[in-house]
Design a protein around this motif. Structure first.
Motif, PDB file in Angstrom:
ATOM      1  N   LEU A 152      -4.988  20.919 -27.027  1.00 39.33           N
ATOM      2  CA  LEU A 152      -5.733  21.897 -26.233  1.00 39.33           C
ATOM      3  C   LEU A 152      -5.337  23.298 -26.671  1.00 39.33           C
ATOM      4  O   LEU A 152      -4.139  23.601 -26.810  1.00 39.33           O
ATOM      5  CB  LEU A 152      -5.437  21.706 -24.745  1.00 39.33           C
ATOM      6  CG  LEU A 152      -6.151  22.666 -23.778  1.00 39.33           C
ATOM      7  CD1 LEU A 152      -7.665  22.494 -23.857  1.00 39.33           C
ATOM      8  CD2 LEU A 152      -5.653  22.437 -22.342  1.00 39.33           C
ATOM      9  N   ALA A 153      -6.340  24.153 -26.884  1.00 33.20           N
ATOM     10  CA  ALA A 153      -6.058  25.516 -27.348  1.00 33.20           C
ATOM     11  C   ALA A 153      -7.136  26.473 -26.860  1.00 33.20           C
ATOM     12  O   ALA A 153      -8.211  26.052 -26.409  1.00 33.20           O
ATOM     13  CB  ALA A 153      -5.980  25.549 -28.879  1.00 33.20           C
ATOM     14  N   GLY A 177      -2.313  27.520 -28.922  1.00 33.00           N
ATOM     15  CA  GLY A 177      -2.321  26.153 -28.423  1.00 33.00           C
ATOM     16  C   GLY A 177      -1.322  25.926 -27.316  1.00 33.00           C
ATOM     17  O   GLY A 177      -0.348  26.685 -27.163  1.00 33.00           O
ATOM     18  N   LEU A 178      -1.553  24.867 -26.560  1.00 25.59           N
ATOM     19  CA  LEU A 178      -0.649  24.505 -25.466  1.00 25.59           C
ATOM     20  C   LEU A 178       0.742  24.185 -26.004  1.00 25.59           C
ATOM     21  O   LEU A 178       1.756  24.476 -25.361  1.00 25.59           O
ATOM     22  CB  LEU A 178      -1.219  23.301 -24.705  1.00 25.59           C
ATOM     23  CG  LEU A 178      -0.564  22.916 -23.387  1.00 25.59           C
ATOM     24  CD1 LEU A 178      -0.734  24.031 -22.365  1.00 25.59           C
ATOM     25  CD2 LEU A 178      -1.171  21.619 -22.855  1.00 25.59           C
ATOM     26  N   THR A 179       0.791  23.580 -27.176  1.00 24.17           N
ATOM     27  CA  THR A 179       2.045  23.273 -27.867  1.00 24.17           C
ATOM     28  C   THR A 179       1.889  23.712 -29.323  1.00 24.17           C
ATOM     29  O   THR A 179       0.767  23.959 -29.791  1.00 24.17           O
ATOM     30  CB  THR A 179       2.340  21.762 -27.835  1.00 24.17           C
ATOM     31  OG1 THR A 179       1.339  21.077 -28.606  1.00 24.17           O
ATOM     32  CG2 THR A 179       2.338  21.219 -26.404  1.00 24.17           C
ATOM     33  N   PRO A 180       2.979  23.805 -30.058  1.00 23.69           N
ATOM     34  CA  PRO A 180       2.848  24.117 -31.484  1.00 23.69           C
ATOM     35  C   PRO A 180       1.937  23.147 -32.220  1.00 23.69           C
ATOM     36  O   PRO A 180       1.171  23.556 -33.105  1.00 23.69           O
ATOM     37  CB  PRO A 180       4.292  24.040 -31.993  1.00 23.69           C
ATOM     38  CG  PRO A 180       5.122  24.400 -30.803  1.00 23.69           C
ATOM     39  CD  PRO A 180       4.410  23.788 -29.632  1.00 23.69           C
ATOM     40  N   ALA A 181       1.995  21.873 -31.856  1.00 21.34           N
ATOM     41  CA  ALA A 181       1.117  20.897 -32.497  1.00 21.34           C
ATOM     42  C   ALA A 181      -0.351  21.162 -32.166  1.00 21.34           C
ATOM     43  O   ALA A 181      -1.235  20.989 -33.018  1.00 21.34           O
ATOM     44  CB  ALA A 181       1.509  19.475 -32.074  1.00 21.34           C
ATOM     45  N   PRO A 203      -1.746  29.776 -25.347  1.00 16.99           N
ATOM     46  CA  PRO A 203      -3.107  30.056 -24.887  1.00 16.99           C
ATOM     47  C   PRO A 203      -3.212  31.329 -24.051  1.00 16.99           C
ATOM     48  O   PRO A 203      -4.217  32.035 -24.125  1.00 16.99           O
ATOM     49  CB  PRO A 203      -3.487  28.813 -24.078  1.00 16.99           C
ATOM     50  CG  PRO A 203      -2.199  28.145 -23.751  1.00 16.99           C
ATOM     51  CD  PRO A 203      -1.265  28.469 -24.864  1.00 16.99           C
ATOM     52  N   ARG A 204      -2.203  31.640 -23.249  1.00 18.69           N
ATOM     53  CA  ARG A 204      -2.282  32.853 -22.430  1.00 18.69           C
ATOM     54  C   ARG A 204      -2.282  34.105 -23.305  1.00 18.69           C
ATOM     55  O   ARG A 204      -2.985  35.074 -23.010  1.00 18.69           O
ATOM     56  CB  ARG A 204      -1.124  32.895 -21.430  1.00 18.69           C
ATOM     57  CG  ARG A 204      -1.237  31.833 -20.343  1.00 18.69           C
ATOM     58  CD  ARG A 204       0.006  31.810 -19.458  1.00 18.69           C
ATOM     59  NE  ARG A 204      -0.078  30.695 -18.520  1.00 18.69           N
ATOM     60  CZ  ARG A 204      -0.440  30.802 -17.253  1.00 18.69           C
ATOM     61  NH1 ARG A 204      -0.761  31.979 -16.759  1.00 18.69           N
ATOM     62  NH2 ARG A 204      -0.491  29.741 -16.473  1.00 18.69           N
ATOM     63  N   GLU A 205      -1.481  34.086 -24.360  1.00 15.90           N
ATOM     64  CA  GLU A 205      -1.480  35.220 -25.280  1.00 15.90           C
ATOM     65  C   GLU A 205      -2.825  35.346 -25.985  1.00 15.90           C
ATOM     66  O   GLU A 205      -3.353  36.454 -26.159  1.00 15.90           O
ATOM     67  CB  GLU A 205      -0.359  35.078 -26.312  1.00 15.90           C
ATOM     68  CG  GLU A 205       1.036  35.335 -25.776  1.00 15.90           C
ATOM     69  CD  GLU A 205       1.605  34.223 -24.914  1.00 15.90           C
ATOM     70  OE1 GLU A 205       2.619  34.454 -24.231  1.00 15.90           O
ATOM     71  OE2 GLU A 205       1.031  33.112 -24.922  1.00 15.90           O
ATOM     72  N   ALA A 206      -3.398  34.212 -26.389  1.00 13.07           N
ATOM     73  CA  ALA A 206      -4.708  34.253 -27.053  1.00 13.07           C
ATOM     74  C   ALA A 206      -5.791  34.747 -26.092  1.00 13.07           C
ATOM     75  O   ALA A 206      -6.690  35.495 -26.487  1.00 13.07           O
ATOM     76  CB  ALA A 206      -5.064  32.864 -27.589  1.00 13.07           C
ATOM     77  N   GLU A 207      -5.720  34.330 -24.829  1.00  9.15           N
ATOM     78  CA  GLU A 207      -6.683  34.806 -23.832  1.00  9.15           C
ATOM     79  C   GLU A 207      -6.539  36.306 -23.614  1.00  9.15           C
ATOM     80  O   GLU A 207      -7.529  37.035 -23.453  1.00  9.15           O
ATOM     81  CB  GLU A 207      -6.475  34.053 -22.511  1.00  9.15           C
ATOM     82  CG  GLU A 207      -6.894  32.587 -22.578  1.00  9.15           C
ATOM     83  CD  GLU A 207      -6.297  31.748 -21.460  1.00  9.15           C
ATOM     84  OE1 GLU A 207      -6.882  30.694 -21.148  1.00  9.15           O
ATOM     85  OE2 GLU A 207      -5.243  32.128 -20.901  1.00  9.15           O
ATOM     86  N   ALA A 208      -5.294  36.786 -23.627  1.00 11.24           N
ATOM     87  CA  ALA A 208      -5.057  38.214 -23.417  1.00 11.24           C
ATOM     88  C   ALA A 208      -5.500  39.044 -24.611  1.00 11.24           C
ATOM     89  O   ALA A 208      -5.768  40.240 -24.470  1.00 11.24           O
ATOM     90  CB  ALA A 208      -3.576  38.465 -23.120  1.00 11.24           C
TER      91      ALA A 208
END
Length: 423
Positions: A152-153, A177-181, A203-208
């Protein structure tokens, strides 16, 4: 043959992604619950008129011949390795972001979700949505765990309709992503269609990232708009000020004023973040002030129009006013959030007789009434008491318009210096 990708939501956000993926030889299925949109696509026609030439009937036919499959059947979602949710988001009446379409997309995908599938959200959302809203829906509907059973990303869309230089392929793609993988799985997919992938911490950083990018432009446009009003009041030529200021090779980027701000992301992001800020107990003042300043511009354009008419011995009531360019940005027919609608409604309330011209918009209604479209641009400008340039489409000969028009108000500073009244 099973598709590699499912794009969920075939609107202005999802369809360009599907087009780019298909062009990169990624087997792509497009899912949309709207049967009309899917029927149009299957017939080789764009389901909406962007007007910027990027999504033409010929382009849709090329996508279909390359294997693109539009569908309303959510069973197709269970056959892909990657699913990208491109559902639209809008502000609700309470100023909170309406995630209804994102939720519907998640509920359509969840029962079909298979282990090892990569799910990416591209819709404009506030930080935390991927983890706090999308993740529980996918896990509850599938019985799978994000980060363990499926990836999930979040990846913010960076589409710029009408931009002829930058598209999906050559615009760097941010992924969290939720995890590095999860990040690496999403990066592996986007690496097939994008020249550069940028990894965010999560994901929060990407959303921001989407919030920062949108509001950077929004706040600076507000500064330019406030300067426009200020400079006009003190008799200073703002456009000359900007021309000189942008020669500074550091510490300054030129932004220009206009009749308001529209589009799919810019007018939405500041509002939903300021709503989120209030819910946390403090206001995000910079965004709220930018919204206040930009929101005043359609009214200011109307006031300037009435003043110009009055200075030339005419009343706004009964005046023939021609609006040029009613889309939200130049060289596209997209009217999402366009300030032209509010400008037109305010002029109507003053009693003006409106007409419009836009090479990309062939029918236009305001306050439930169709606005007459000018067939011959120069004749219409010559007959109008006032012509208001709202969007400087490339097709407009602004020097010629300035000669033909009885009175021209240029809200974009695009006409030659001295040829028109500028905002």
């Amino acid at each position: 043959m099973p598709a590699d990708l499912a794009v969920i939501g075939l609107g202005p956000l999802g369809l360009p992604l599907a087009q780019a993926a298909t062009a990169a030889s990624v087997a792509t299925t497009g899912y949309d619950p709207d049967p009309h949109a899917v029927a149009e696509l299957r017939a080789g026609r764009p389901p909406f008129d962007g007007g910027d030439g990027s999504l033409t009937a010929a382009g849709i036919r090329r996508m279909l011949s390359a294997g693109f499959r539009p569908t309303t059947d959510d069973a197709e979602l269970g056959k892909v390795r990657t699913a990208v949710i491109c559902a639209p988001t809008r502000l609700g009446e309470d100023r909170a972001l309406d995630l209804t379409a994102v939720g519907e997309a998640a509920r359509a995908l969840a029962p079909r979700l298979r282990p090892h599938t990569t799910v990416v959200l591209e819709s404009a959302v506030s930080p935390g949505t991927t983890e706090d809203f999308l993740r529980p829906l996918l896990e509850a509907g599938s019985g799978l765990r994000a980060g363990q059973d499926f990836h999930l990303a979040y990846s913010p869309s960076r589409l710029d309709p009408g931009n002829r230089r930058h598209g999906v392929a050559n615009t760097p793609k941010v992924i969290g992503g939720l995890t590095p993988a999860c990040t690496e799985a999403a990066a592996a997919f986007y690496g097939r269609i994008c020249e550069k992938v940028v990894r965010a911490r999560g994901p929060r950083e990407a959303e921001a990232v989407k919030v920062l990018e949108s509001n950077y432009r929004y706040v600076n446009i507000a500064l330019a708009n406030e300067m426009a009003v200020f400079c006009h009041d003190i008799g200073v030529d703002l456009w000359d000020v900007v021309r000189c200021a942008e020669t500074k090779p550091f510490g300054f980027q030129a932004f220009r004023p206009g009749p308001g701000v529209g589009g799919h992301g810019v007018p939405i992001d500041p509002n939903y973040i300021s709503y989120k800020g209030r819910s946390l107990g403090y206001p995000l003042r910079m965004m709220e002030l930018a919204q206040e300043v930009n929101g005043r511009m359609p009214r200011y354009v109307t006031q300037r129009s009435a003043t110009l008419l009055n200075e030339h011995g005419k009343s706004a009531r009964g005046a023939r006013v021609l609006l040029l360019g009613v889309s939200y940005k130049p060289d596209t027919g997209d009217q999402e959030g366009s300030p032209a609608r509010e400008v037109a409604s305010r002029l109507m309330e003053l009693g003006a007789q409106l007409s419009y011209h836009d090479p990309y918009v062939h029918e236009w209604s305001v306050l439930g009434r169709p606005v007459p479209r000018a067939d011959c641009l120069y004749e219409a400008a010559a007959e109008a008491d006032l012509t208001v340039l709202l969007q400087p489409h490339r097709t407009y000969d602004l020097q010629g318009l300035a000669v033909k028009a009885q009175l021209l108000l240029d809200t974009r500073g695009a006409s030659p210096a001295g040829a028109a009244h500028r905002l």
